[in-house]
Design a protein around this motif. Sequence first.
Motif, PDB file in Angstrom:
ATOM      1  N   ASN A 129      -3.188  10.616  -1.513  1.00 31.75           N
ATOM      2  CA  ASN A 129      -4.082   9.956  -2.575  1.00 31.75           C
ATOM      3  C   ASN A 129      -3.974   8.478  -2.379  1.00 31.75           C
ATOM      4  O   ASN A 129      -2.798   7.766  -2.908  1.00 31.75           O
ATOM      5  N   TRP A 130      -4.940   7.857  -1.199  1.00 32.24           N
ATOM      6  CA  TRP A 130      -4.500   6.399  -1.097  1.00 32.24           C
ATOM      7  C   TRP A 130      -4.606   5.317  -2.209  1.00 32.24           C
ATOM      8  O   TRP A 130      -4.123   4.374  -2.202  1.00 32.24           O
ATOM      9  N   LYS A 131      -5.566   5.825  -3.217  1.00 33.98           N
ATOM     10  CA  LYS A 131      -5.382   4.981  -4.446  1.00 33.98           C
ATOM     11  C   LYS A 131      -3.916   4.695  -5.013  1.00 33.98           C
ATOM     12  O   LYS A 131      -3.682   3.744  -5.551  1.00 33.98           O
ATOM     13  N   LYS A 132      -3.532   5.780  -5.030  1.00 29.44           N
ATOM     14  CA  LYS A 132      -2.045   5.860  -5.441  1.00 29.44           C
ATOM     15  C   LYS A 132      -1.078   4.998  -4.709  1.00 29.44           C
ATOM     16  O   LYS A 132      -0.319   4.156  -5.163  1.00 29.44           O
ATOM     17  N   VAL A 133      -1.097   5.329  -3.435  1.00 29.14           N
ATOM     18  CA  VAL A 133      -0.210   4.885  -2.414  1.00 29.14           C
ATOM     19  C   VAL A 133      -0.518   3.439  -2.035  1.00 29.14           C
ATOM     20  O   VAL A 133       0.514   2.534  -2.210  1.00 29.14           O
ATOM     21  N   LYS A 134      -1.426   2.787  -2.076  1.00 31.69           N
ATOM     22  CA  LYS A 134      -1.822   1.396  -2.017  1.00 31.69           C
ATOM     23  C   LYS A 134      -1.209   0.545  -3.311  1.00 31.69           C
ATOM     24  O   LYS A 134      -0.910  -0.630  -2.989  1.00 31.69           O
ATOM     25  N   LYS A 135      -1.168   1.194  -4.520  1.00 27.14           N
ATOM     26  CA  LYS A 135      -0.307   0.310  -5.455  1.00 27.14           C
ATOM     27  C   LYS A 135       1.069   0.114  -5.293  1.00 27.14           C
ATOM     28  O   LYS A 135       1.579  -0.731  -5.835  1.00 27.14           O
ATOM     29  N   ALA A 136       1.829   0.906  -4.483  1.00 26.01           N
ATOM     30  CA  ALA A 136       3.050   0.827  -4.101  1.00 26.01           C
ATOM     31  C   ALA A 136       3.275   0.335  -2.768  1.00 26.01           C
ATOM     32  O   ALA A 136       4.231   0.105  -2.397  1.00 26.01           O
ATOM     33  N   SER A 137       2.328   0.113  -1.920  1.00 23.82           N
ATOM     34  CA  SER A 137       2.371  -0.344  -0.400  1.00 23.82           C
ATOM     35  C   SER A 137       2.734  -1.705  -0.130  1.00 23.82           C
ATOM     36  O   SER A 137       2.607  -2.624  -1.091  1.00 23.82           O
ATOM     37  N   PRO A 138       3.402  -2.039   0.805  1.00 18.57           N
ATOM     38  CA  PRO A 138       4.066  -1.164   1.698  1.00 18.57           C
ATOM     39  C   PRO A 138       5.188  -0.075   1.036  1.00 18.57           C
ATOM     40  O   PRO A 138       6.294  -1.154   0.736  1.00 18.57           O
ATOM     41  N   ILE A 139       5.224   1.045   1.296  1.00 19.94           N
ATOM     42  CA  ILE A 139       6.285   1.848   0.500  1.00 19.94           C
ATOM     43  C   ILE A 139       7.788   1.416   1.077  1.00 19.94           C
ATOM     44  O   ILE A 139       8.807   1.518   0.534  1.00 19.94           O
ATOM     45  N   TRP A 140       7.735   1.136   2.518  1.00 22.44           N
ATOM     46  CA  TRP A 140       8.964   1.245   3.143  1.00 22.44           C
ATOM     47  C   TRP A 140       9.563  -0.110   2.815  1.00 22.44           C
ATOM     48  O   TRP A 140      10.830  -0.417   2.986  1.00 22.44           O
TER      49      TRP A 140
END
Length: 430
Positions: A129-140
Amino acid sequence: MIKIRKHYPTFTFGLFILAVLVSMQACKSSSSIYKAPKVAAFRAGEMPAPPGMVYVPSGTILFKSSLDTADTGKNVSLSAFFIDETEVTNKQYREFINWVADSIAVTDYLQDDQYFLETGEQGTERRINWKKVKKASPIWKSDDPTIRERLAPMLEMRGSQRTLNPEVLRYRFSYQKTKGNIKKVYVTDTVPVMPVEEIWSSDFPNAQLASLDVNYFTHQSFDYYPVVGVTWRQARAFTDWRGKEIMATLMKNSYLSGYQLTLSLPTEAQWQYAAEGKLDPRDTSSTKRMTIDGSEGKEKLAVNFKQGDGTYSRDGATFTLPVKSYTPNAFGIYNMAGNVSEWTLDAFSPSAMVFVNDLNPALLYDADEKDADALKRKVVRGGSWKDNGEQLNTDTRNYSVDYEPHSYIGFRCVMSAFEMPTIQSKTRKF
C-alpha cells in the motif's frame, strides 16, 4: 376548340405544403440521429510532454560510425519521442533508492500488515500500500527503535552515519533481451542500485576529492547536480522504475492517458538528434552555443568542459554544475554538451552504421556476464566536465563497459511518443 382549365381545390395545395413541411421535419429529425462527420483541417501541433520532459518531433540526422570522416555517414530518420530536459539528478536517483529500500523493508523485514493492501484472497501475493508507505518514507531512516532493530540487516554504519547496505539494495525487473539476430526473449534481472559514492577518488586517485566522495550524492546542496557513479545497468533499472511511476501521472494527461508508453535510455541516434536541436542535417542553425556575451564585450564559456591542461574553471565550474545551468537548445534541452557524458542504449561498434536501419536505428546487444568486455561496451555521448572541446561534438562517439561507473558519466531518459504531424503536413488551400 374550347380549352377546359382545370381547377385544383385549395385544400389540395395545402396538403402539398403540409407534405413538404413534414418531409423537412423528418430530415431534421433524422439529422439528430446521424450527422455527417466533420474532418478538421490539420494545423500542426505539439504533443504535451510528461513532467520534466520535452517533445522532440520527427526529423533526420547525418549518422556516423567511428570510421566515418567529417563529411561521410548516412542520413537516418527518427520518429517523435519525449526526452528529459535535464540529466537525471542526485535527488531523482535518491527517490529511486528510497523506493527500493522501502520495498525491501516492508516485504522482507517489517512484514507489517498496515503497509499492505487487503486482497481478501489467501495465497495471493501481497501488494504494498504505497499511499501508506509514502507517509513514512524513507522507512529506513525511522527513529523508531523497533523498526531500526528489524531493519538492522539493511543498514551499516559509515563513521557516525547510518546508511544503506549496498549489497541488500537490489532492484528486480524484466526486459526483452537482445543478442544481435538471436531470438529475443524476456528475462528477469536483479541489479544492485546504489551508486559508487567514492567514484571521484577512484577515477582520480592522485587528486584530493574525498569531500566529493562523502557529500556529492547525499548532501542536499547537490540535489540538482547530475547523478554519477551509476553503471549502464543501473541506469536502465532506473528507467524501468521511472517508467512505471510516470505512467500513473500520464493518466491525468488528457492527451496521453490510455496509451501504453515505455521509458528507456535514448538510442545514440535519438541522443544525437536531440543534441543537435534541428530537424534536418542541412539546417545551418548552430547546434550549441559555446560562448555567451559577457560584460565589457567579453565572451564567456557556456558549456562545462575542460578548456586545456589545468584549466577547468573558466566555464564557471571545476567539476559538474546544476542540470539547468546555461541555456537550453532549440528543443528546450539542457547540457547535451558537457557537464556529464551520458549513457545511451546502444552497444558500441566502430562500424555500427553497417548494421543499423535508416529509420530509428539502434544497435542492441545484451551481453551475458561471461561475455568478453568487448561485447559489454555501451555508447557514451556528449563529453563531460573533464573532456576537451572535441568530445563535445554531437557526432563524437565514446564507450564504456556496462558494469563500470564513472564520475563523469550520467544519463537521461526517453519515452516513446506518437507522432504529431509537423508543419509540412499542414492542410493547404488550392
